[in-house]
Design an enzyme around this catalytic site. Structure first.
Site, mmCIF file in Angstrom:
data_model
loop_
_atom_site.group_PDB
_atom_site.id
_atom_site.type_symbol
_atom_site.label_atom_id
_atom_site.label_comp_id
_atom_site.label_asym_id
_atom_site.label_seq_id
_atom_site.Cartn_x
_atom_site.Cartn_y
_atom_site.Cartn_z
ATOM 1 C CG PHE A 110 49.347 37.610 38.719
ATOM 2 C CD1 PHE A 110 50.124 38.745 38.675
ATOM 3 C CD2 PHE A 110 49.944 36.386 38.572
ATOM 4 C CE1 PHE A 110 51.489 38.658 38.488
ATOM 5 C CE2 PHE A 110 51.306 36.285 38.395
ATOM 6 C CZ PHE A 110 52.089 37.425 38.352
ATOM 7 C CB CYS A 111 46.172 42.568 36.901
ATOM 8 S SG CYS A 111 44.525 42.455 37.635
ATOM 9 C CE1 TYR A 112 48.712 46.164 44.371
ATOM 10 C CE2 TYR A 112 46.500 46.998 44.059
ATOM 11 C CZ TYR A 112 47.606 46.797 44.876
ATOM 12 O OH TYR A 112 47.576 47.217 46.173
#
Length: 184
Positions: A110-112
């Site tokens: 994941f990222c933001y």
């Protein structure tokens, strides 16, 4: 409840943890993991893609404890985080990496928002695992899975289209350097 330790390397305030604020269940932003089947590249594994667990930023209100429990319930074993420490502080989950190391949380990244950086890495993985996969096909698969916002910027789009060529050049350079060091 997860405990955050301030190691002194980063100043955090008492409002940094998503678990310190109470909010009603109806206010919680749902946590969703999209599972990318790697069968399209003849691999039996799946890769989970999601937005930042425990995020408390702008209109997003998630609970870190519940999100990590959901990941555990879905069988997540490995986590790839594409956020900087500064982003973790900004999105009010500064102790996220400590929580994972304590909890020992299949593979998930994941990222933001779980779209740009995460989508790019997932698309590059598809290209790496299959010589017949094209950048356009990888992009289409990711956008079908995560929505039209997957791969968000021109730089990400260009990187995806240049990935295989650059990776092959990297591999060749690495092999040449390895051969040179052995012959000395």
């Amino acid at each position: 409840m997860f405990a955050c330790r301030n190691t002194g390397a980063m100043r955090t305030s008492e409002f940094d943890s998503s678990d310190e604020e109470d909010f009603g269940e109806e206010e919680a932003t749902p946590f969703q993991i999209s599972w990318l089947s790697l069968s399209v590249v003849e691999c039996s594994q799946s890769l989970g893609i999601c937005s930042l667990p425990g995020c408390r930023y702008k209109e997003i209100r998630r609970n870190l404890q519940k999100d990590v429990a959901e990941m555990r319930d879905q069988g997540v074993e490995d986590v790839f985080v594409f956020c900087t420490r500064g982003e973790l502080v900004r999105y009010r989950v500064p102790c996220l990496l400590e929580v994972y190391s304590q909890d020992h949380v299949l593979k998930i990244q994941f990222c933001y928002g779980g779209l740009g950086r995460s989508g790019l890495i997932a698309a590059c993985l598809l290209l790496q695992l299959s010589v017949s996969m094209t950048p356009s096909a990888a992009l289409e698969i990711l956008r079908e899975l995560r929505g039209g916002g997957a791969i968000q910027t021109i730089k990400q789009y260009n990187f995806l289209h240049e990935f295989r060529e650059k990776f092959e050049a990297y591999q060749e350079t690495k092999e040449r350097l390895s051969e040179r060091s052995v012959s000395r």
